[in-house]
Write an enzyme that holds these catalytic residues in place. Sequence first.
Site, PDB file in Angstrom:
ATOM      1  N   ASP A  25      -3.084  80.567  69.970  1.00  0.00           N
ATOM      2  CA  ASP A  25      -2.580  81.424  68.899  1.00  0.00           C
ATOM      3  C   ASP A  25      -1.302  82.115  69.348  1.00  0.00           C
ATOM      4  O   ASP A  25      -1.250  82.669  70.464  1.00  0.00           O
ATOM      5  CB  ASP A  25      -3.607  82.498  68.541  1.00  0.00           C
ATOM      6  CG  ASP A  25      -4.730  81.969  67.667  1.00  0.00           C
ATOM      7  OD1 ASP A  25      -4.751  80.754  67.398  1.00  0.00           O
ATOM      8  OD2 ASP A  25      -5.589  82.779  67.254  1.00  0.00           O
ATOM      9  N   LYS A  82      -3.080  79.196  59.572  1.00  0.00           N
ATOM     10  CA  LYS A  82      -4.358  79.492  58.927  1.00  0.00           C
ATOM     11  C   LYS A  82      -4.173  79.850  57.458  1.00  0.00           C
ATOM     12  O   LYS A  82      -3.229  80.561  57.093  1.00  0.00           O
ATOM     13  CB  LYS A  82      -5.050  80.664  59.630  1.00  0.00           C
ATOM     14  CG  LYS A  82      -5.476  80.400  61.066  1.00  0.00           C
ATOM     15  CD  LYS A  82      -6.177  81.622  61.650  1.00  0.00           C
ATOM     16  CE  LYS A  82      -6.516  81.430  63.122  1.00  0.00           C
ATOM     17  NZ  LYS A  82      -7.538  80.386  63.337  1.00  0.00           N
ATOM     18  N   GLY A 154     -11.866  87.074  68.468  1.00  0.00           N
ATOM     19  CA  GLY A 154     -11.327  88.381  68.797  1.00  0.00           C
ATOM     20  C   GLY A 154     -12.210  89.246  69.660  1.00  0.00           C
ATOM     21  O   GLY A 154     -11.929  90.433  69.846  1.00  0.00           O
ATOM     22  N   ARG A 166     -23.776  74.202  71.684  1.00  0.00           N
ATOM     23  CA  ARG A 166     -25.097  73.665  72.042  1.00  0.00           C
ATOM     24  C   ARG A 166     -25.900  73.300  70.789  1.00  0.00           C
ATOM     25  O   ARG A 166     -26.606  72.282  70.767  1.00  0.00           O
ATOM     26  CB  ARG A 166     -25.868  74.678  72.892  1.00  0.00           C
ATOM     27  CG  ARG A 166     -25.378  74.785  74.339  1.00  0.00           C
ATOM     28  CD  ARG A 166     -26.342  75.614  75.169  1.00  0.00           C
ATOM     29  NE  ARG A 166     -25.939  75.750  76.558  1.00  0.00           N
ATOM     30  CZ  ARG A 166     -26.186  74.860  77.513  1.00  0.00           C
ATOM     31  NH1 ARG A 166     -26.818  73.723  77.217  1.00  0.00           N
ATOM     32  NH2 ARG A 166     -25.808  75.081  78.760  1.00  0.00           N
ATOM     33  N   GLY A 236      -7.550  82.144  71.118  1.00  0.00           N
ATOM     34  CA  GLY A 236      -6.936  83.035  70.151  1.00  0.00           C
ATOM     35  C   GLY A 236      -6.308  84.240  70.809  1.00  0.00           C
ATOM     36  O   GLY A 236      -5.122  84.274  71.113  1.00  0.00           O
ATOM     37  N   SER A 237      -7.127  85.247  71.084  1.00  0.00           N
ATOM     38  CA  SER A 237      -6.621  86.490  71.666  1.00  0.00           C
ATOM     39  C   SER A 237      -6.565  86.441  73.186  1.00  0.00           C
ATOM     40  O   SER A 237      -5.919  87.281  73.814  1.00  0.00           O
ATOM     41  CB  SER A 237      -7.518  87.653  71.229  1.00  0.00           C
ATOM     42  OG  SER A 237      -7.739  87.635  69.839  1.00  0.00           O
TER      43      SER A 237
END
Length: 295
Positions: A25, A82, A154, A166, A236-237
């Site tokens: 990201d 997105k 996040g 899983r 992402g973060s």
Amino acid sequence: MTNVTGTERVKRGMAEMQKGGVIMDVVNAEQARIAEEAGAVAVMALERVPADIRAAGGVSRMADPTIVEEVMGAVSIPVMAKCRIGHLVEARVLESLGVDYIDESEVLTPADEVYHLNKRDYTVPFVCGCRDIGEAARRIAEGAAMLRTKGEPGTGNIVEAVRHMRQVNAEIRQVASLREDELMTYAKNTGAPYEVLLEIKRLGRLPVVNFAAGGVATPADAALMMQLGADGVFVGSGIFKSENPEKFARAIVEATTHYEDYELIASLSKGLGNAMKGIEISTLLPEQRMQERGW
């Protein structure tokens, strides 16, 4: 774009090309260049990383097209963006900008709580999140070319991504073991389209790639998800909320590639600085759990 570009075979093939890689990201051109130099196979352009979206609250929407175009102009690797779940126009806008992939994402506030997009209507390939084989099969039936675990975006907490990977893999094994005349009942119980289950049974796997996402924060996290069967990793973060984004980016890419080389992963993990601040999942209220969005 030609008609061939939008076929299911080509869309899935484009997603397959990202296999084994890391998708990061980014919110501007500088971050996009850091990601590319670190070895990312693609970047996701958005206004705020999931940790900031979570902290800000309110309604989160598609990124300003200016940001998307800035990122597209800064790198040579594929650029994703997105849109909100079910938002027909955001998806068309992103398609018109020429992005390489669209993520119909639970990280953004859903526009439609009943319907996901019919992704077969678009030329550009779509990425979607899933927690189990029912969600995975429904998104595939709608035309998704790539899947990813939802995890809990996040949070910097890998536990939900592990749970979802899983779960999906266990259910794939279950489908593979069923007789064909037992699949219809399984389809009824899981809400998974019968034809998609037949394809999963025949292949012994999902017919599209399935990346890990939602909580990857360290090189060890990335390697863990690869060992659990992920085809690649979204971060992402975890990169740009860490103390040293450049080091974390390179280390996560290397750990994703060499996920069974423990000495290398140990070396990569030394001197990185602090990872992003994490959130314990049990502290989140049900309405704060992004993974619950969509169906």
